[in-house]
Motif scaffolding. Sequence first.
Motif, PDB file in Angstrom:
ATOM      1  N   ARG A   1      -1.839  -4.759  -9.703  1.00  0.00           N
ATOM      2  CA  ARG A   1      -1.765  -3.330  -9.105  1.00  0.00           C
ATOM      3  C   ARG A   1      -3.250  -3.254  -9.214  1.00  0.00           C
ATOM      4  N   ASP A   2      -3.502  -2.098  -8.550  1.00  0.00           N
ATOM      5  CA  ASP A   2      -4.919  -1.335  -8.608  1.00  0.00           C
ATOM      6  C   ASP A   2      -4.526   0.066  -8.342  1.00  0.00           C
ATOM      7  N   ASN A   3      -4.549   0.852  -9.367  1.00  0.00           N
ATOM      8  CA  ASN A   3      -3.983   2.166  -9.264  1.00  0.00           C
ATOM      9  C   ASN A   3      -5.023   3.076  -8.691  1.00  0.00           C
ATOM     10  N   ALA A   4      -6.418   2.664  -8.724  1.00  0.00           N
ATOM     11  CA  ALA A   4      -7.433   3.357  -8.025  1.00  0.00           C
ATOM     12  C   ALA A   4      -7.062   3.180  -6.508  1.00  0.00           C
ATOM     13  N   LYS A   5      -6.685   2.133  -6.019  1.00  0.00           N
ATOM     14  CA  LYS A   5      -6.336   1.965  -4.516  1.00  0.00           C
ATOM     15  C   LYS A   5      -4.879   2.220  -4.291  1.00  0.00           C
ATOM     16  N   ASN A   6      -4.037   2.511  -5.270  1.00  0.00           N
ATOM     17  CA  ASN A   6      -2.599   2.596  -5.085  1.00  0.00           C
ATOM     18  C   ASN A   6      -1.900   1.810  -4.112  1.00  0.00           C
ATOM     19  N   THR A   7      -2.224   0.273  -4.794  1.00  0.00           N
ATOM     20  CA  THR A   7      -1.661  -0.747  -4.189  1.00  0.00           C
ATOM     21  C   THR A   7      -1.020  -1.662  -5.170  1.00  0.00           C
TER      22      THR A   7
ATOM     23  N   ALA B   1       1.053  -1.306  -0.158  1.00  0.00           N
ATOM     24  CA  ALA B   1      -0.058   0.094   0.103  1.00  0.00           C
ATOM     25  C   ALA B   1       1.008   1.057  -0.091  1.00  0.00           C
ATOM     26  N   ALA B   2       0.679   1.985  -0.913  1.00  0.00           N
ATOM     27  CA  ALA B   2       1.263   3.487  -1.017  1.00  0.00           C
ATOM     28  C   ALA B   2       0.635   4.459  -0.517  1.00  0.00           C
ATOM     29  N   SER B   3       1.178   5.540   0.006  1.00  0.00           N
ATOM     30  CA  SER B   3       0.533   6.374   0.605  1.00  0.00           C
ATOM     31  C   SER B   3       1.416   7.651   0.430  1.00  0.00           C
ATOM     32  N   GLY B   4       0.948   8.978   0.334  1.00  0.00           N
ATOM     33  CA  GLY B   4       2.047  10.034   0.411  1.00  0.00           C
ATOM     34  C   GLY B   4       1.683  10.741  -1.162  1.00  0.00           C
ATOM     35  N   ARG B   5       1.549   9.978  -2.109  1.00  0.00           N
ATOM     36  CA  ARG B   5       1.627  10.398  -3.371  1.00  0.00           C
ATOM     37  C   ARG B   5       1.012   9.025  -4.112  1.00  0.00           C
ATOM     38  N   THR B   6       0.727   9.449  -5.426  1.00  0.00           N
ATOM     39  CA  THR B   6       0.096   8.372  -6.233  1.00  0.00           C
ATOM     40  C   THR B   6       1.289   7.647  -6.985  1.00  0.00           C
ATOM     41  N   VAL B   7       1.251   6.351  -6.974  1.00  0.00           N
ATOM     42  CA  VAL B   7       2.327   5.586  -7.852  1.00  0.00           C
ATOM     43  C   VAL B   7       1.786   4.836  -8.947  1.00  0.00           C
ATOM     44  N   SER B   8       0.655   5.604  -9.353  1.00  0.00           N
ATOM     45  CA  SER B   8       0.156   4.909 -10.662  1.00  0.00           C
ATOM     46  C   SER B   8       0.758   4.996 -11.955  1.00  0.00           C
ATOM     47  N   THR B   9       1.871   6.090 -11.941  1.00  0.00           N
ATOM     48  CA  THR B   9       2.588   6.275 -13.101  1.00  0.00           C
ATOM     49  C   THR B   9       3.815   5.529 -12.996  1.00  0.00           C
TER      50      THR B   9
END
Length: 124
Positions: A71-77, A22-30
């Motif tokens: 991965r699930d970019n909507a959930k940042n995971t 799980a990522a937090s602080g910023r999006t990791v979708s890219t």
Amino acid sequence: VQLQASGGGLVQAGGSLRLSCAASGRTVSTYTIGWFRQAPGKEREFVAAISWNGGKTYYADSVKGRFTISRDNAKNTGNLQMNSLKPEDTAVYYCGIQRVGGLRYQEVVEYNYWGQGTQVTVSS
């Protein structure tokens, strides 16, 4: 970016586990997400990686056909489904975010953010 890896545990050989990052602080979708593992006395080694949109996945030969990265970019995971586990899969598993412009997804130095690791122990 802060990464939190979870889902590790003790499982018998042949069993399954699902790791999450799980990522937090910023999006990791890219960014490419990678999973690595490190056994006692050994260097951290590449396990799997997935491109920013999930269109490309990469696996170490040792886990190909048994592990699935997603991965699930909507959930940042990011996730790592591990099936048919073997004792040699025992290690601390880490998720990482590859640096911008990185090309060598299988190399530790390509990643500039890491989670704290989650222990996976496979008993024989």
